[in-house]
Design a protein around this motif. Structure first.
Motif, PDB file in Angstrom:
ATOM      1  N   ARG A 346       8.152  -4.728 -10.314  1.00  0.00           N
ATOM      2  CA  ARG A 346       7.569  -3.395 -10.143  1.00  0.00           C
ATOM      3  C   ARG A 346       6.760  -3.038 -11.380  1.00  0.00           C
ATOM      4  NH1 ARG A 346      11.153   0.462  -8.343  1.00  0.00           N
ATOM      5  NH2 ARG A 346      10.160   2.182  -9.444  1.00  0.00           N
ATOM      6  N   THR A 347       5.801  -2.178 -11.168  1.00  0.00           N
ATOM      7  CA  THR A 347       4.960  -1.711 -12.269  1.00  0.00           C
ATOM      8  C   THR A 347       4.554  -0.267 -12.009  1.00  0.00           C
ATOM      9  OG1 THR A 347       2.958  -2.161 -13.571  1.00  0.00           O
ATOM     10  CG2 THR A 347       2.802  -2.525 -11.225  1.00  0.00           C
ATOM     11  N   THR A 348       4.426   0.481 -13.090  1.00  0.00           N
ATOM     12  CA  THR A 348       3.980   1.872 -13.027  1.00  0.00           C
ATOM     13  C   THR A 348       2.637   1.988 -13.724  1.00  0.00           C
ATOM     14  OG1 THR A 348       6.239   2.727 -12.977  1.00  0.00           O
ATOM     15  CG2 THR A 348       4.515   4.253 -13.663  1.00  0.00           C
ATOM     16  N   ASP A 349       1.706   2.635 -13.063  1.00  0.00           N
ATOM     17  CA  ASP A 349       0.354   2.732 -13.609  1.00  0.00           C
ATOM     18  C   ASP A 349       0.278   3.814 -14.680  1.00  0.00           C
ATOM     19  OD1 ASP A 349      -2.672   2.243 -13.357  1.00  0.00           O
ATOM     20  OD2 ASP A 349      -2.492   4.404 -13.097  1.00  0.00           O
ATOM     21  N   GLU A 350      -0.336   3.448 -15.783  1.00  0.00           N
ATOM     22  CA  GLU A 350      -0.697   4.420 -16.809  1.00  0.00           C
ATOM     23  C   GLU A 350      -2.152   4.187 -17.159  1.00  0.00           C
ATOM     24  OE1 GLU A 350       1.810   5.668 -19.981  1.00  0.00           O
ATOM     25  OE2 GLU A 350       3.485   4.456 -19.239  1.00  0.00           O
ATOM     26  N   PRO A 351      -2.961   5.223 -17.347  1.00  0.00           N
ATOM     27  CA  PRO A 351      -2.579   6.615 -17.559  1.00  0.00           C
ATOM     28  C   PRO A 351      -2.261   7.405 -16.300  1.00  0.00           C
ATOM     29  CG  PRO A 351      -4.937   6.400 -17.661  1.00  0.00           C
ATOM     30  CD  PRO A 351      -4.400   5.003 -17.507  1.00  0.00           C
ATOM     31  N   GLY A 352      -2.329   6.792 -15.126  1.00  0.00           N
ATOM     32  CA  GLY A 352      -1.975   7.499 -13.913  1.00  0.00           C
ATOM     33  C   GLY A 352      -3.163   8.151 -13.240  1.00  0.00           C
ATOM     34  N   VAL A 353      -2.864   9.018 -12.302  1.00  0.00           N
ATOM     35  CA  VAL A 353      -3.879   9.755 -11.534  1.00  0.00           C
ATOM     36  C   VAL A 353      -3.724  11.234 -11.865  1.00  0.00           C
ATOM     37  CG1 VAL A 353      -4.701  10.372  -9.238  1.00  0.00           C
ATOM     38  CG2 VAL A 353      -3.886   8.045  -9.687  1.00  0.00           C
ATOM     39  N   TYR A 354      -4.820  11.830 -12.298  1.00  0.00           N
ATOM     40  CA  TYR A 354      -4.774  13.247 -12.658  1.00  0.00           C
ATOM     41  C   TYR A 354      -5.548  14.052 -11.625  1.00  0.00           C
ATOM     42  CZ  TYR A 354      -4.544  17.451 -15.481  1.00  0.00           C
ATOM     43  OH  TYR A 354      -4.268  18.718 -15.930  1.00  0.00           O
ATOM     44  N   VAL A 355      -4.853  14.987 -10.994  1.00  0.00           N
ATOM     45  CA  VAL A 355      -5.451  15.820  -9.948  1.00  0.00           C
ATOM     46  C   VAL A 355      -5.706  17.200 -10.543  1.00  0.00           C
ATOM     47  CG1 VAL A 355      -5.212  16.690  -7.614  1.00  0.00           C
ATOM     48  CG2 VAL A 355      -4.159  14.508  -8.236  1.00  0.00           C
ATOM     49  N   MET A 356      -6.973  17.583 -10.566  1.00  0.00           N
ATOM     50  CA  MET A 356      -7.370  18.845 -11.180  1.00  0.00           C
ATOM     51  C   MET A 356      -7.417  19.965 -10.145  1.00  0.00           C
ATOM     52  SD  MET A 356     -10.495  17.471 -13.593  1.00  0.00           S
ATOM     53  CE  MET A 356     -11.186  16.439 -12.288  1.00  0.00           C
TER      54      MET A 356
END
Length: 719
Positions: A346-356
């Motif tokens: 498993r892997t977690t994405d960084e910096p991720g998704v930013y919803v404005m």
């Protein structure tokens, strides 16, 4: 720093069972002398060297030199059979065998020798071994070809590389350290293989390296290739075929008449059908509701995918390449878990998704705004709403313009639209004023790494500077020093998107909120996780002796344009909120500016401007006006869309007088004829979003007792 996970290895914890005739052994040091100046090895470095073991030994620790400045750091030790040469970048060839016993730190100032005790010693059977010592802090090596000899151990020269089995080895090195060892007695079962991972069916050849101090005894072997309690082979050097996916531990039990049965287990030693989870969100940020398509880049024979888009532990999709709609603002760290019959990753994405949240147009800035849309000349218009900085900045280079290449939001004519990259020309802007400020600020700009720049050079350069007050780009951050009451210490906001890797435009906004006493970097609408604080209501910058320079230091050095294109620089005298940060990304502000100098007539040089509000799409009251015209003179006001043709400017001195030129082509069809001393024409702007970023140009000509021409007007249409 990426942590290196140590695999459990029973050999490390092997109880040493001495024969009856063995005496208690006291560890003693085998020291490698220094030869030449010390060369520092940076954080997360690995030292490699080979040892020739003539009689079995146990290594208990090291003495080595470390700099006091590194603070706590740690060691891990790895071995490979025969030699380290050719294995420096192959992690799978190495077996972790030991690590230090806790917090290692230099107790005295400067560079000094400290002792590193291992949590448990590791044994080396007779033979040739490669050893790798990886440090997560810092240590020192020294150049030179040095061999250290002992009756039971010979240490050969080695090398050093950055990272954990990732960096390129440097020149020959010998480690100025001491290995604490003693002779080993007993039965030491051990084994190796070069085929530790692969795809099924995978035949694995095991090399038995067991050692026994009882040379006259007969050693028997029992292999359990899956550590399931079933003996699979009694051969000395067997071959086993792994048919199913999974991660397998291997147990070898050696039996001797004197020492009995001794086992070694290498945990998670064989990996069959390995898989690696990897994915990319095709959109990193945007306004709510935000649709994001996820692309699976995982490796290996994968049979199942499980996506958690919101980081809440709930599986949202089992598709391979799904699409998800984020309905609420926030920062999300999506996770992908992949599986096959015996493996999971498993892997977690960084910096991720930013919803404005829904964006709000912040309007034009009140301090400084350079949009860099001039088609030619050495002047850049400041279209801010105040007069804190002169209406024009000056560029030492006559050809500073570059094509911004944004047809969707800034479709100016090819060849212009931003302050362009140049390796040699001084592409920078001298504002002509000092930076003096108190209270909140927002500094906004866009950068793009030029395709033709030196790709191997890390991102760097100053965006604005007068010395103490500055914004600069580093390889992984945007740094800000406020000067004055904030001092010269830099706040560094992390940059997640590499400019050199994408050659795309990226937006940055530094928000200094004096009300809350915080400094924060926003990158492409996403806030950094590092927040600097200071006493609220205290920021005052009285300025320096130098003018503010855009694109370089105040002296013209360290230009950001030596690697990048720069565009849409704005400075607001307030802290913009999150919706306004999103508005900064939508495009430049609707603005009116001039370029060129014009030529004087009977009443002096005509002026040109606009009225009826900013040139926003849908503004039906917008007008273009010309003034300072000779009374009664015939006035012609032309408009056009072309101001970059190679034939421009056109010399009109034969008709109007010396120095008079046409700065544009009258190709729009909207023009007017009137008489001085002033004249205007209506230019109602349709509410057509396809016209966003379009530039309309205008120029007035007077035919009186003397001909005259105004500077050209640049009308930048926006929402």
């Amino acid at each position: 720093m990426r942590a290196f996970a140590l695999l459990p290895l029973a050999l490390v914890a092997l109880p040493i069972v001495p024969p009856v005739e063995a005496r208690a052994q006291v560890p003693y040091p085998l020291c490698l002398p220094e030869n030449g100046p010390r060369t520092p090895v940076r954080e997360s470095a690995t030292i490699f060297f080979d040892v020739i073991v003539l009689d079995a030994v146990v290594v208990y620790g090291f003495d080595c030199r470390v700099p006091a400045s590194v603070g706590p750091f740690s060691f891990s030790v790895h071995t490979t059979p025969f030699s380290y040469h050719g294995q420096e970048r192959t992690p799978s060839s190495w077996t972790p065998v030991a690590r230090d016993d806790g917090n290692v730190q230099n107790p005295r100032p400067g560079i000094d020798v400290v002792h590193v005790s291992l949590a448990q010693g590791f044994a080396l059977a007779p033979g040739t071994w490669g050893i790798a010592v990886h440090s997560s802090g810092g240590h020192y090596v020294t150049p030179g070809l040095i061999n250290a000899n002992d009756p039971i151990l010979i240490v050969a020269p080695g090398s050093v590389a950055s990272g954990s089995f990732t960096g390129a080895p440097q020149a020959s090195r010998s480690w100025p350290a001491c290995l604490w060892i003693h002779r080993q007695f007993g039965l030491l079962p051990d084994f190796e293989t070069y085929d530790r991972q692969g795809y099924s069916p995978l035949p694995v050849n095991f090399l038995n390296t067991t050692w026994c101090s009882n040379q006259s005894g007969f050693v028997q072997f029992a292999w359990d290739f899956e550590d399931d309690g079933t003996v699979d082979s009694f051969a000395r050097d067997p071959t086993h075929v792994y048919l199913l996916a999974g991660i397998y531990s291997v147990r070898l039990t050696a039996t001797d008449p004197v020492f009995g049965a001794v086992s070694v287990v290498k945990r998670d030693f064989i990996s069959i059908d390995p898989i690696t989870a990897r994915f990319v969100p095709m959109t990193r940020s945007g306004r709510v509701p935000l649709t994001v398509r996820f692309t699976d880049w995982s490796e290996g024979p994968i049979t199942a995918w499980a996506w958690d888009f919101q980081g809440d532990g709930v599986v949202d999709s089992t598709e391979r390449n799904p699409t998800w709609v984020y309905a609420n603002p926030g920062l999300y760290l999506p996770t992908l878990e992949v599986r096959n019959r015996g493996q999971v990753d498993r892997t977690t994405d960084e910096p991720g998704v930013y919803v404005m949240p829904t964006s709000v147009d912040p309007g034009p800035p009140d301090i400084l705004q350079y949009q860099f849309d001039e088609p030619r000349g050495a002047a850049v218009a400041n279209t801010a709403t105040s007069t804190r900085y002169p209406p024009f900045g000056s560029v030492p280079s006559p050809r500073w313009q570059a094509d911004a290449g944004r047809p969707g939001s800034d479709p100016v004519a090819p060849g212009i639209g931003c302050l362009g990259y140049s390796l040699g020309s001084p592409n920078l802007v001298r504002t002509g004023a000092r930076a003096v400020h108190a209270g909140s600020l927002t500094i906004s700009f866009k950068l793009r790494r030029a395709h033709e720049s030196r790709w191997w050079v890390p991102d760097s350069g100053f965006v604005i500077s007068d010395g103490p007050f500055r914004v600069r780009l580093t390889s992984n951050s945007v740094a800000f020093a406020g000067g004055g009451t904030l001092g010269t210490a830099e706040y560094q906001g992390r940059v997640w998107w590499s400019l050199s890797g994408t050659h795309e435009w990226h937006h940055y906004a530094l928000v200094i909120d004096d009300t809350t006493g915080t400094i924060l970097l926003w990158e492409n609408g996403v806030p950094d996780r590092t927040l600097r604080t200071y006493p609220p209501g205290t920021y005052v910058y009285p300025g320096s002796a130098n003018e503010l320079v855009v694109g370089a230091t105040w002296s013209g050095a360290n230009r950001v344009t030596a690697l990048n294109d720069l565009d849409d620089l704005r400075i607001y005298g307030r802290a913009l909120g999150e919706p306004e940060i999103g508005g900064l990304m939508l495009g430049e502000t609707a603005a009116v500016s001039t370029f060129g100098t014009g030529c004087p007539g009977g009443a002096g040089t005509p002026v040109i401007g606009a009225s009826g509000g900013p040139p926003r799409l849908g503004n039906a009251a917008f007008r273009i006006e010309a003034g300072n015209l000779e009374p009664g003179a015939l006035v012609v006001l032309f408009t056009g869309l072309g101001a970059t043709a190679s034939t421009l400017p056109i010399d009109l001195s034969a008709w109007l007088g010396p120095g008079c030129v046409a700065e544009l082509l009258p190709d729009l069809g909207a023009f007017g004829v009137g008489a001085g001393p002033s004249f205007s024409i209506p230019l109602p702007l349709p509410n057509d979003q396809n016209l966003r970023g379009v530039h309309v140009y205008a120029q007035a000509f007077a035919f009186g007792t003397r001909g005259a021409a105004s500077p050209a007007l640049d009308v930048h249409l926006e929402r």
